[in-house]
Each structure stands twice: as C-alpha cells, then as structure tokens.
Design a protein around this motif. Structure first.
Motif, short mmCIF file in Angstrom:
data_model
loop_
_atom_site.label_atom_id
_atom_site.label_comp_id
_atom_site.label_asym_id
_atom_site.label_seq_id
_atom_site.Cartn_x
_atom_site.Cartn_y
_atom_site.Cartn_z
N PRO A 54 0.85 -1.19 0.00
CA PRO A 54 0.00 0.00 0.00
C PRO A 54 0.89 1.24 0.00
N ALA A 55 0.29 2.38 -0.29
CA ALA A 55 1.03 3.65 -0.24
C ALA A 55 0.04 4.78 -0.03
N ALA A 56 0.55 5.87 0.50
CA ALA A 56 -0.25 7.10 0.64
C ALA A 56 0.56 8.22 0.01
N GLU A 57 -0.09 9.02 -0.78
CA GLU A 57 0.55 10.16 -1.43
C GLU A 57 0.08 11.44 -0.75
N ALA A 58 1.03 12.29 -0.47
CA ALA A 58 0.70 13.58 0.14
C ALA A 58 0.20 14.55 -0.94
N ALA A 59 -0.09 15.76 -0.50
CA ALA A 59 -0.56 16.80 -1.43
C ALA A 59 0.50 16.98 -2.51
N PRO A 60 0.15 17.31 -3.69
CA PRO A 60 -1.17 17.72 -4.14
C PRO A 60 -2.08 16.54 -4.50
N LEU A 61 -1.53 15.33 -4.65
CA LEU A 61 -2.37 14.20 -5.06
C LEU A 61 -3.32 13.75 -3.97
N ASP A 62 -2.82 13.66 -2.74
CA ASP A 62 -3.65 13.31 -1.60
C ASP A 62 -4.44 12.02 -1.86
N GLU A 63 -3.68 10.95 -2.18
CA GLU A 63 -4.30 9.69 -2.57
C GLU A 63 -3.88 8.53 -1.66
N LEU A 64 -4.72 7.53 -1.64
CA LEU A 64 -4.38 6.22 -1.10
C LEU A 64 -4.15 5.33 -2.31
N ARG A 65 -3.11 4.50 -2.24
CA ARG A 65 -2.78 3.65 -3.38
C ARG A 65 -2.46 2.24 -2.90
N VAL A 66 -2.69 1.30 -3.78
CA VAL A 66 -2.29 -0.08 -3.51
C VAL A 66 -1.76 -0.65 -4.83
N VAL A 67 -0.66 -1.39 -4.73
CA VAL A 67 -0.07 -2.02 -5.91
C VAL A 67 -0.34 -3.52 -5.82
N LEU A 68 -0.90 -4.04 -6.90
CA LEU A 68 -1.18 -5.47 -7.02
C LEU A 68 -0.24 -6.06 -8.06
N GLY A 69 0.01 -7.36 -7.97
CA GLY A 69 0.86 -8.00 -8.96
C GLY A 69 0.29 -9.33 -9.41
N ASN A 70 0.57 -9.65 -10.67
CA ASN A 70 0.19 -10.97 -11.15
C ASN A 70 1.14 -12.00 -10.52
N ILE A 89 3.41 -8.16 -14.40
CA ILE A 89 2.44 -7.06 -14.53
C ILE A 89 2.16 -6.49 -13.14
N LEU A 90 2.33 -5.19 -13.02
CA LEU A 90 2.04 -4.46 -11.79
C LEU A 90 0.86 -3.53 -12.06
N VAL A 91 -0.08 -3.47 -11.13
CA VAL A 91 -1.24 -2.59 -11.26
C VAL A 91 -1.36 -1.74 -10.00
N LYS A 92 -1.37 -0.43 -10.18
CA LYS A 92 -1.55 0.49 -9.06
C LYS A 92 -2.96 1.07 -9.12
N LEU A 93 -3.70 0.89 -8.04
CA LEU A 93 -5.03 1.48 -7.91
C LEU A 93 -4.90 2.71 -7.02
N ALA A 94 -5.44 3.82 -7.44
CA ALA A 94 -5.34 5.06 -6.67
C ALA A 94 -6.72 5.62 -6.38
N TYR A 95 -6.88 6.14 -5.15
CA TYR A 95 -8.16 6.69 -4.68
C TYR A 95 -7.89 7.98 -3.93
N LYS A 96 -8.82 8.91 -4.00
CA LYS A 96 -8.74 10.11 -3.16
C LYS A 96 -8.88 9.68 -1.70
N LYS A 97 -8.11 10.32 -0.83
CA LYS A 97 -8.24 10.04 0.60
C LYS A 97 -9.51 10.69 1.12
N LYS A 98 -10.16 10.03 2.05
CA LYS A 98 -11.28 10.66 2.74
C LYS A 98 -11.34 10.11 4.15
N HIS A 99 -11.92 10.89 5.04
CA HIS A 99 -12.09 10.44 6.41
C HIS A 99 -13.28 9.51 6.49
N SER A 100 -13.13 8.51 7.31
CA SER A 100 -14.20 7.54 7.50
C SER A 100 -15.41 8.21 8.13
N ASP A 101 -16.58 7.88 7.66
CA ASP A 101 -17.82 8.37 8.26
C ASP A 101 -18.07 7.69 9.60
#
Length: 170
Positions: A54-70, A89-101
């Motif tokens: 997993p990874a977290a990107e700081a500003a300006p991207l402010d994303e949560l990421r996870v890398v998957l592999g075959n 094959i490596l696949v990175k999924l990226a999402y905007k960070k948000k606080h849990s409700d």
C-alpha cells in the motif's frame, strides 16, 4: 399463407442481421481500450491479484494507493529478482483520501482516480527499459501527455531497481 411463407425468410434474415449487429456491438464494447504509445490494456481479473504494497501520497495528489501483482510479479518481488522477468504485470489502484464516516481519525478510499499498469516485455518495450505503461481514468486511457511522463519519471528515480518504485510489504 403465401405471405407467411414469403415473409418468413425475410424476417429470419432480418433477425440474423440484427443478431449479428448486436454481437458486433457487444464485441466492440468488450475490446479493452489500450494506452497510447505502449498499447497496454487493463488486465482481466487484476482485482483478484495479490497486494504487493500500500502507499499514501501527500498533497497535491492526496491519494491512497495499492499495488497489485500478477503471479509472475509476486514471485519476482518476493525473491528480489532483478531485472523483473518478462510477463510481470504491476497494477496500481489510486483513490482520493477521505475520512471515514464511521471513525473520524481513520482514512479510507474515496473516489477512484486512476488505474496505472506496468507490463514487462523486454523485446516489445526495449526502448523503455523493457516496460510498457498504461494509465487509465474511469476505464479509459489517459491522454498522450500523461503517458509520455511515465518512463521519464521511473528512469530518473528507480532505474537501479528495474524502473519499479514499489517494494514488497510483507
């Protein structure tokens, strides 16, 4: 009765044409969109692959990421194999960070931003260290300019690790 006999072959022919057109439309929709420059597509079944890190990107991207592999990628990264073998094959999924409700201090994935893919084929992608790149937004390839920056960024920072940023998180 003659009308029925005359009409049957016409109706049957029309039904065959309509069915063929529908199959062609479905086939066209099922063809995955390929990235410019490299022709990389989103691999089927990638969401079932193992997580590498997993990874977290700081500003300006402010994303949560996870890398998957075959399976080829998982074996290579666990064994610290460099260079990575063809077929990785490596696949990175990226999402905007948000606080849990449900729990304010927790950060959870928000809206998806990109799916980024690296495919190792040392012959096909010889000019880019053996890697082909794909960057997808909402399932469609990002623009050409975004793909032109992929290899340059990897080459400038992680050439000594076969152009791969991700490290295995046990």
């Amino acid at each position: 009765m003659k009308l029925f006999r005359f009409g049957s072959p016409i109706i049957a022919a029309l039904m065959v044409l309509v069915a063929g057109a529908n199959q062609a439309a479905v086939a066209a929709d099922a063809t995955p969109a390929a990235s410019p420059i490299y022709g990389v597509t989103i691999p089927e079944g990638y969401r079932e692959w193992q997580m590498i890190a997993p990874a977290a990107e700081a500003a300006p991207l402010d994303e949560l990421r996870v890398v998957l592999g075959n399976p080829v990628a998982i074996k290579a990264i666990k064994d610290a194999t460099l260079p990575f073998p063809d077929g990785t094959i490596l696949v990175k999924l990226a999402y905007k960070k948000k606080h849990s409700d449900d729990f304010e201090p927790a950060t959870v994935p928000g809206a998806p931003t990109t799916v980024q893919i690296m495919v190792k084929d040392s012959r096909k992608y010889a000019s880019t260290g053996g890697w082909g790149f794909g960057r997808f937004i909402n399932g469609m390839p990002a623009d050409l300019a975004q793909h032109q920056t992929c290899f340059a960024c990897h080459a400038a920072r992680v050439k000594d690790r076969d152009y791969v940023f991700t490290r295995y998180a046990p």
